[in-house]
Structures are given as structure tokens and as C-alpha cells.
Design a protein around this motif. Structure first.
Motif, mmCIF file in Angstrom:
data_model
loop_
_atom_site.group_PDB
_atom_site.id
_atom_site.type_symbol
_atom_site.label_atom_id
_atom_site.label_comp_id
_atom_site.label_asym_id
_atom_site.label_seq_id
_atom_site.Cartn_x
_atom_site.Cartn_y
_atom_site.Cartn_z
ATOM 1 N N PRO A 70 -3.714 6.180 -12.922
ATOM 2 C CA PRO A 70 -3.561 6.538 -11.502
ATOM 3 C C PRO A 70 -4.804 6.187 -10.667
ATOM 4 O O PRO A 70 -4.681 5.606 -9.588
ATOM 5 N N SER A 71 -5.987 6.528 -11.160
ATOM 6 C CA SER A 71 -7.190 6.237 -10.369
ATOM 7 C C SER A 71 -7.465 4.740 -10.320
ATOM 8 O O SER A 71 -7.904 4.217 -9.283
ATOM 9 N N GLY B 90 -5.161 2.490 -10.350
ATOM 10 C CA GLY B 90 -4.158 1.990 -9.404
ATOM 11 C C GLY B 90 -4.609 2.155 -7.962
ATOM 12 O O GLY B 90 -4.419 1.261 -7.135
ATOM 13 N N ARG B 91 -5.227 3.303 -7.663
ATOM 14 C CA ARG B 91 -5.750 3.516 -6.310
ATOM 15 C C ARG B 91 -6.880 2.529 -6.005
ATOM 16 O O ARG B 91 -6.948 1.981 -4.902
ATOM 17 N N LEU B 92 -7.730 2.290 -6.987
ATOM 18 C CA LEU B 92 -8.780 1.287 -6.810
ATOM 19 C C LEU B 92 -8.151 -0.094 -6.621
ATOM 20 O O LEU B 92 -8.584 -0.871 -5.776
ATOM 21 N N ASP C 149 -5.293 -0.701 -5.265
ATOM 22 C CA ASP C 149 -4.785 -0.742 -3.884
ATOM 23 C C ASP C 149 -5.878 -1.180 -2.916
ATOM 24 O O ASP C 149 -5.655 -2.049 -2.074
ATOM 25 N N ARG C 150 -7.048 -0.573 -3.059
ATOM 26 C CA ARG C 150 -8.154 -0.926 -2.150
ATOM 27 C C ARG C 150 -8.570 -2.387 -2.333
ATOM 28 O O ARG C 150 -8.790 -3.098 -1.352
ATOM 29 N N SER D 240 -5.978 -4.992 -1.144
ATOM 30 C CA SER D 240 -5.884 -5.095 0.314
ATOM 31 C C SER D 240 -6.949 -6.034 0.881
ATOM 32 O O SER D 240 -6.849 -6.458 2.028
ATOM 33 N N MET E 85 -5.123 -1.739 -12.660
ATOM 34 C CA MET E 85 -5.290 -1.768 -11.204
ATOM 35 C C MET E 85 -4.060 -2.378 -10.540
ATOM 36 O O MET E 85 -3.604 -1.885 -9.508
ATOM 37 N N GLY F 133 -0.748 -0.109 -11.275
ATOM 38 C CA GLY F 133 -0.733 1.143 -10.535
ATOM 39 C C GLY F 133 -0.830 0.982 -9.029
ATOM 40 O O GLY F 133 -0.730 1.956 -8.292
ATOM 41 N N SER F 134 -1.008 -0.232 -8.578
ATOM 42 C CA SER F 134 -1.188 -0.470 -7.157
ATOM 43 C C SER F 134 0.158 -0.456 -6.435
ATOM 44 O O SER F 134 1.074 -1.191 -6.780
ATOM 45 N N ALA F 135 0.251 0.352 -5.418
ATOM 46 C CA ALA F 135 1.467 0.393 -4.613
ATOM 47 C C ALA F 135 1.699 -0.955 -3.920
ATOM 48 O O ALA F 135 2.833 -1.410 -3.815
#
Length: 148
Positions: free
Chosen positions: A76-77, A79-81, A83-84, A87, A137, A140-142
């Protein structure tokens, strides 16, 4: 879901991490120097001064190594990284190219720090770990899921 790493691999990773942990920020700076020399496009994806990133990269590595036996807890963490980071680049393929360049620079730094102790097996271990991080990464990335 990422399968767990075997205990021998985790032990080798943690031992080799010990080679650079005491001077980690300087070695991360060396990693960015290698990126500048060998992968300037990837280096340009980071801020001009990377000093603020050094402790964050080291913290992420410590967290990954500390949880490598249950890698799924990191997804999860990571994946959030992801996402950043996704982008900031032009899609998953560009992210993978930058991740591969960073992996190569990081492994070069580990080889410099480890000297003769940096064996082909330890190199394979780090490649597997860093590729797993990049994969988590993305998985988990949206943003990556929406693009799929």
C-alpha cells in the motif's frame, strides 16, 4: 501479491545494507552523481538539489528491508509512492526506464561500497528487491490501474 523473499536472501540484503548504512546519505548522493553521468534524462526527473531526498530514500530502503519477509505489507505505501512518481513521468514505460536507471546506479554504488564482498549473488538479491519495489509501486498505483 508479491511472494515472500527467502530468509537467506533477506539476510544477504541486510548484511550488504550494513556496508553503506553508516554513510548512506553520501552514497545516495553518489547514486545521483552516477545518474547525472550515465542517465541524465533520469537525473533530470529529480530536483536540482537532491539532498532532501537522501534521507527519504534511505528510510524507504530500511522499511523495505525491515519488512522484506512480508513484502505485501509494503505494497500500500509503495503504491502511494508510485502514484506520486507516476504523476511526474509520462506513463508506466517511462517510470520503468527511470526505475531501471536508478537501480543500476544504486547497484553501482553498492558495488563500490562492498568491494570484493559484493558478489554476483548479492547483486542478484538487490536487483530482485529493487525490481520488486518498482513493481509494487506500479501495481499499487491508482494511476497505473486507471491506465490499464
Amino acid at each position: 501479491m508479491t511472494p515472500p523473499m527467502d530468509s537467506a536472501r533477506i539476510m544477504r540484503l541486510r548484511i550488504s545494507h550494513g556496508w553503506f548504512a553508516p554513510c548512506g546519505e553520501a552514497l545516495v548522493a553518489r547514486c545521483f552523481q552516477i545518474l547525472e553521468e550515465q542517465h541524465p534524462i533520469t537525473r533530470a526527473a529529480f530536483p536540482g538539489s537532491t539532498a532532501d531526498l537522501h534521507p527519504r530514500i534511505l528510510k524507504t530502503i530500511r522499511q523495505v528491508l525491515g519488512n522484506a519477509h512480508e513484502f505485501r505489507t509494503l505494497e500500500p505505501s509503495l503504491g502511494r509512492l508510485g502514484d506520486r512518481l507516476l504523476s511526474q513521468v509520462d506513463g508506466v514505460d517511462a517510470f520503468l526506464a527511470h526505475a531501471a536507471a536508478f537501480r543500476e546506479a544504486f547497484i553501482a554504488v553498492l558495488a563500490e561500497a562492498g568491494g570484493r564482498s559484493f558478489t554476483p549473488q548479492i547483486e542478484r538479491d538487490w536487483r530482485m528487491l529493487l525490481d520488486g519495489v518498482a513493481g509494487a509501486m506500479i501495481a499499487g498505483s491508482a494511476a497505473a490501474r486507471r491506465a490499464a
